[in-house]
Design an enzyme around this catalytic site. Structure first.
Site, short mmCIF file in Angstrom:
data_model
loop_
_atom_site.label_atom_id
_atom_site.label_comp_id
_atom_site.label_asym_id
_atom_site.label_seq_id
_atom_site.Cartn_x
_atom_site.Cartn_y
_atom_site.Cartn_z
N LYS A 22 -8.32 -2.11 2.55
CA LYS A 22 -7.01 -2.48 2.53
C LYS A 22 -6.02 -1.02 2.58
CE LYS A 22 -5.06 -2.80 -1.73
NZ LYS A 22 -3.74 -1.93 -2.00
N ASN A 23 -6.61 -0.24 1.75
CA ASN A 23 -5.70 0.83 2.04
C ASN A 23 -5.97 1.77 3.14
OD1 ASN A 23 -4.59 0.14 -0.50
ND2 ASN A 23 -5.82 1.52 -1.78
N ARG A 93 4.62 -2.39 -2.28
CA ARG A 93 5.13 -1.22 -2.19
C ARG A 93 4.66 -0.23 -0.98
NH1 ARG A 93 6.35 0.32 -7.06
NH2 ARG A 93 6.63 2.44 -6.28
N CYS A 117 6.72 -1.07 -11.11
CA CYS A 117 5.29 -1.71 -10.78
C CYS A 117 4.40 -1.43 -12.06
CB CYS A 117 4.57 -0.46 -9.85
SG CYS A 117 2.85 -1.00 -9.81
N ARG A 122 5.90 4.92 -10.37
CA ARG A 122 5.45 5.22 -8.75
C ARG A 122 6.54 5.66 -7.86
NH1 ARG A 122 1.06 0.83 -7.09
NH2 ARG A 122 0.76 2.45 -5.49
N ASP A 306 -8.53 3.60 -8.71
CA ASP A 306 -8.68 2.02 -8.42
C ASP A 306 -10.07 1.36 -8.98
OD1 ASP A 306 -7.05 2.51 -5.16
OD2 ASP A 306 -6.22 2.44 -7.35
N ARG A 398 -4.57 -10.00 -3.13
CA ARG A 398 -3.94 -8.82 -2.61
C ARG A 398 -4.74 -7.93 -1.97
NH1 ARG A 398 0.19 -5.55 -5.71
NH2 ARG A 398 0.18 -4.82 -3.44
#
Ligand code: EPZ
Length: 419
Positions: A22-23, A93, A117, A122, A306, A398
């Site tokens: 995802k990132n 975000r 958040c 953040r 994470d 997500r």
């Protein structure tokens, strides 16, 4: 709204394939705004967040073609709108990643500020400060950043107080089309950033210092469309490795890159898992008895924040004491209260949590609060006695591609159903 119902106590066995990260997908999709022509991205995960990024890009005028094997074609020839609306940005975000590319190529952008958040304030001050140093004029109006540059962004030296991941990505993309040379000092070094640099270089960007905390970008006048592949998701892989530690069993994760998980693999070995690393696979076995370890989250290559929530769930199952320091985000212990509802003994003191392992957890009703907190509740539920109901799993969708199906393939008793 959906929930997950998990009957715990079943060890995990078998093989699954890890999806694209995802990132990495999010910044690489945003980078397609930097050039005309059709980009091809392979191994794009099917997630709520990548769907949001697609909606955002389409709102600018990006043409999209998607095939069902995770290949995405994006064309930014006809960009008509330069505003990233609050309605989209508030759901993700990472939408802020369009600011650098839009400003660099179209000299203008209006991007909603992301807002609050669950895991911390953040702010994006590092992103804005660096763009200002590159000559952009920025005004904050009605919750939007209005950014403009007369001719072109100008290369300069920027320093990040903290090695921000999306901050580094935004400035990398902006600097690729700037006039002159930009140096990013104390840059982030996550594998997802290397994936973005690989893409930018395939588009014609000139970047030095890959993998280090000092990146030098020599701006070019124009970039071209290219074909790239999203790296495997190291956080998804880490979540399944921690899960087999919690349940016991023997699993193989294919299509993943062990070298992206140095600290986790080391910690899991100390905790008692048998880990075998291959070029693009990881085998992990556990008899379910786990030793307590201490964790301190740090920027890459340190222990990823994470995976903090997931490894905390694992530590509740030991028979010893673990101390977990969260150094990246100021409020990333939302999962603690839910784990305590399952019988865990955890005391929080500021950014530290002291976990007194009780060797077991009990199934009950719990609620997901953010993406990784929900993953920790899944790990806990897979090991718990009895049945756990996890509500608000839209958080999970997500960032986890087909989680329930993959766990079912590994022998878990898991169902997704309407609340
Ligand atoms: C990225 O967020 C990831 N998101 C996050 O993953 C991850 O937790 C985080 O990096 C840290 O690894 C994406 O890549 C889309 P940061 P990012 O900027 O870039 C402070 C997940 O679960 N900071 O590296 O937003 C900030 O408040 C998500 O997949 C400023 O103060 O994180 C934090 O304390 C969650 N000002 C620290 O730096 C700034 O301008 C690191 O944040 C920017 C950051």
């Amino acid at each position: 709204m959906d929930k997950l119902v998990i009957e715990g106590g079943f060890p995990l066995y078998g093989e699954i394939s890890i999806s694209g990260a995802k990132n990495a997908a999010l910044p690489l999709m945003a980078a397609t705004l930097l050039s005309s022509g059709t980009h091809t991205l392979h191994n794009v995960p099917d997630l709520r967040d990548t769907r949001t990024m697609n909606k955002l890009l389409e709102s600018f005028g990006v043409m999209r073609k998607e095939s069902d094997n995770g290949t995405l074609r994006l064309n930014a020839d006809n960009i008509k709108n330069l505003e990233a609306s609050y309605d989209l940005v508030k759901t993700m975000r990472a939408s802020v990643l369009v600011l650098g590319p839009l400003l660099a190529r179209f000299k203008k952008a209006r991007v909603s500020l992301p807002g609050g958040c669950a895991i911390g304030a953040r702010p994006i001050n590092f992103h804005l400060q660096a763009l200002k140093q590159m000559g952009a004029t920025l005004t904050l109006t009605d919750g939007y950043v209005e950014a403009e540059v007369t001719d072109r962004l100008i290369g300069t030296t920027v320093y990040f107080d903290i090695p921000s991941v999306t901050g580094t990505e935004n400035i990398l993309m902006a600097a690729s089309l700037a006039k002159g040379t930009t140096v990013i000092k104390n840059a982030a070094r996550e594998p997802e950033i290397e994936n973005l640099i690989q893409m930018l270089k395939s588009m014609g960007a000139k970047i030095e210092g890959v993998g280090t905390d000092k990146l030098t970008i020599h701006g070019v006048d124009q970039l071209q469309a290219a074909e790239n592949t999203i790296i495997p998701d190291r956080i998804e892989a880490g979540t399944y490795l921690i899960a087999v530690g919690a349940t016991g069993g023997n699993i193989t994760l294919n299509n993943c890159n062990p070298s992206h998980l140095p600290s986790l693999l080391d910690k899991l070995r100390v905790a008692g898992l048998e880990i075998e690393e291959g070029d693009n696979y990881i085998k992990a076995a556990s008899n379910g008895s786990i030793r307590n370890i201490d964790i301190k989250t740090l920027p890459y290559p340190g222990f990823p924040t994470d995976l903090q929530a997931q490894i905390m769930a694992l530590m509740t199952l030991t028979n010893g004491l673990s101390v977990i320091h969260e150094t990246i985000f100021e409020n990333r212990f939302m999962h603690v209260a839910e784990l305590v509802r399952m019988g865990a003994d955890i005391k929080v003191d500021g950014r530290s949590a002291i976990v007194k392992g009780r060797g077991e957890l009990n199934g009950t009703r719990v609620m997901a609060t953010d993406l990784r907190a929900s993953a920790s509740l899944v790990v806990a539920a897979l090991a718990a006695k009895g049945v756990t109901h996890i509500s608000r799993i839209y958080h999970l969708e997500r960032g986890y591609d087909n989680l329930a199906a993959k766990l079912t393939n590994l022998g878990a008793k898991i169902q997704q159903m309407k609340e």
